[in-house]
Design a protein around this motif. Structure first.
Motif, mmCIF file in Angstrom:
data_model
loop_
_atom_site.group_PDB
_atom_site.id
_atom_site.type_symbol
_atom_site.label_atom_id
_atom_site.label_comp_id
_atom_site.label_asym_id
_atom_site.label_seq_id
_atom_site.Cartn_x
_atom_site.Cartn_y
_atom_site.Cartn_z
ATOM 1 N N GLU A 79 7.724 -1.611 -5.345
ATOM 2 C CA GLU A 79 7.087 -1.290 -6.626
ATOM 3 C C GLU A 79 5.676 -1.855 -6.720
ATOM 4 N N ALA A 80 5.409 -2.943 -6.018
ATOM 5 C CA ALA A 80 4.074 -3.556 -6.050
ATOM 6 C C ALA A 80 2.997 -2.575 -5.603
ATOM 7 N N ALA A 81 3.331 -1.701 -4.645
ATOM 8 C CA ALA A 81 2.353 -0.727 -4.148
ATOM 9 C C ALA A 81 1.991 0.289 -5.217
ATOM 10 N N PHE A 84 0.823 -1.199 0.000
ATOM 11 C CA PHE A 84 0.000 0.000 0.000
ATOM 12 C C PHE A 84 0.863 1.258 0.000
ATOM 13 N N ILE A 85 0.271 2.345 -0.445
ATOM 14 C CA ILE A 85 0.907 3.657 -0.291
ATOM 15 C C ILE A 85 0.797 4.026 1.197
ATOM 16 N N PRO A 86 1.841 4.560 1.815
ATOM 17 C CA PRO A 86 1.783 4.921 3.235
ATOM 18 C C PRO A 86 0.634 5.884 3.546
ATOM 19 N N GLY A 87 0.021 5.710 4.689
ATOM 20 C CA GLY A 87 -1.147 6.504 5.063
ATOM 21 C C GLY A 87 -0.929 8.000 5.002
ATOM 22 N N VAL A 110 -5.530 0.161 -6.620
ATOM 23 C CA VAL A 110 -6.478 0.375 -5.524
ATOM 24 C C VAL A 110 -7.493 1.435 -5.944
ATOM 25 N N GLY A 111 -8.776 1.075 -5.947
ATOM 26 C CA GLY A 111 -9.819 2.039 -6.283
ATOM 27 C C GLY A 111 -10.009 2.290 -7.765
ATOM 28 N N ALA A 131 -7.429 6.317 0.216
ATOM 29 C CA ALA A 131 -7.654 5.917 1.606
ATOM 30 C C ALA A 131 -9.028 5.286 1.778
ATOM 31 N N LEU A 132 -10.036 5.869 1.151
ATOM 32 C CA LEU A 132 -11.391 5.350 1.253
ATOM 33 C C LEU A 132 -11.471 3.935 0.685
ATOM 34 N N ALA A 133 -10.827 3.712 -0.447
ATOM 35 C CA ALA A 133 -10.831 2.384 -1.061
ATOM 36 C C ALA A 133 -10.133 1.354 -0.170
ATOM 37 N N VAL A 134 -9.030 1.760 0.454
ATOM 38 C CA VAL A 134 -8.294 0.857 1.338
ATOM 39 C C VAL A 134 -9.136 0.490 2.557
ATOM 40 N N ILE A 135 -9.747 1.482 3.173
ATOM 41 C CA ILE A 135 -10.539 1.253 4.380
ATOM 42 C C ILE A 135 -11.759 0.378 4.071
ATOM 43 N N GLN A 136 -12.411 0.635 2.951
ATOM 44 C CA GLN A 136 -13.583 -0.166 2.569
ATOM 45 C C GLN A 136 -13.195 -1.617 2.344
#
Length: 284
Positions: free
Chosen positions: A174-176, A119-122, A181-182, A130-135
């Motif tokens: 690089e995977a992040a 993931f990209i750091p918060g 995401v989203g 962020a919304l996509a990650v949290i969902q």
């Protein structure tokens, strides 16, 4: 480095109070069992207070001061720490935040070193990302809960935008960058946000390309938090499906620090990292 301008984090004050109480107990030559018997409480409570997992109350500090023969200014200082440790942090206004203890540490960090694998750091996430990650992470959460957690994540980002920003060093696999995401549009905006860090001198961003192959942190992400107060030791935060882990022993923290230094060596330098991000952005 100066202490964070926004004031003391109750989480950090609780940790400092616990450290002081543990030192006083040992200086008094008492075991945790003996102290627990004196306070008519469990040994677990003494452990929680001394590790900062559950702040000592004013009454606890008063009783322990008598037991440890602490008087005068030192006693008043302990009482002040106890009061500060039980104050509410800004994040508590948002209800039950799953990682509130981490936010308390982050809020007073002088520098943050963060490795992320997927993931990209918060602190660098866009609102939509962020919304996509949290969902995805909390599929059973209500729309209000998801929105609330997204708001908390957005407010945390003030750490890198205020006049006295935290020093942030981020290393991303690089995977992040390539995990969509989203959806494509969300990722395009997110990658643009990363490119924009070139105008933030207090933020260093590196990418570990796929070509590196196996590296020392493939087991998962971690965050190293360093504090301005030399009396407060660094903390490593590790998050996984089993729960949050806080590493505080100096030998273990040192191991994570050495791994981070190794990641800095094998990752692309900041300029080449941004070039790779721009390349991935064009592919989208």
């Amino acid at each position: 480095m100066a202490r964070r301008a926004e004031g003391s984090s109750p989480t950090l004050r609780g940790r400092e109070l616990g450290r002081r109480l543990r030192e006083l107990r040992k200086s008094a030559g008492l075991t945790a069992e003996q102290v627990a018997e004196h306070l008519a409480c469990s040994v677990a409570k003494i452990s929680y207070m001394e590790t900062g997992h559950r702040p000592a109350t004013i009454r606890d500090v008063r009783d322990l001061s008598v037991l440890y023969k602490v008087k005068g200014p030192e006693r008043e200082e302990l009482m002040s720490l106890a009061k500060a440790a039980r104050e509410k942090g800004w994040w508590q206004e948002y209800g039950d935040v799953p990682y509130s203890k981490y936010i308390g540490y982050e809020a007073e960090a002088a520098s943050i070193r963060n490795y992320e694998s997927l993931f990209i750091p918060g602190l660098l996430q866009t609102d939509a990302y962020a919304l996509a990650v949290i969902q995805s992470a909390e599929p059973a959460a209500s729309a209000d809960e998801v929105a609330q957690r997204a708001q908390v994540r957005a407010k945390r980002q003030a750490l890198i935008t205020r006049t006295d920003p935290v020093s942030l060093w981020v290393i991303i696999d690089e995977a992040a960058l390539r995990r969509r995401v989203g959806g494509p549009e969300v990722m395009r905006d997110q990658l643009r946000r990363l490119v924009a860090t070139r105008d933030m001198p207090h933020v260093t961003l590196q990418v570990i390309p796929f070509g590196v192959g196996v590296h020392p942190a493939m087991a998962g992400p971690f965050v190293i938090l360093e504090f301005a107060d030399p009396a407060v030791s660094d903390v490593v935060y590790v998050e996984n499906l089993a729960g949050d882990i806080y590493v505080e022993k100096s030998a273990q923290v040192g191991r994570f620090a050495r791994i981070f230094e190794r990641l800095k060596e094998i990752a692309l330098d900041p300029d080449d990292s941004l070039a790779l991000i721009e390349h991935v952005l064009k592919e989208l």
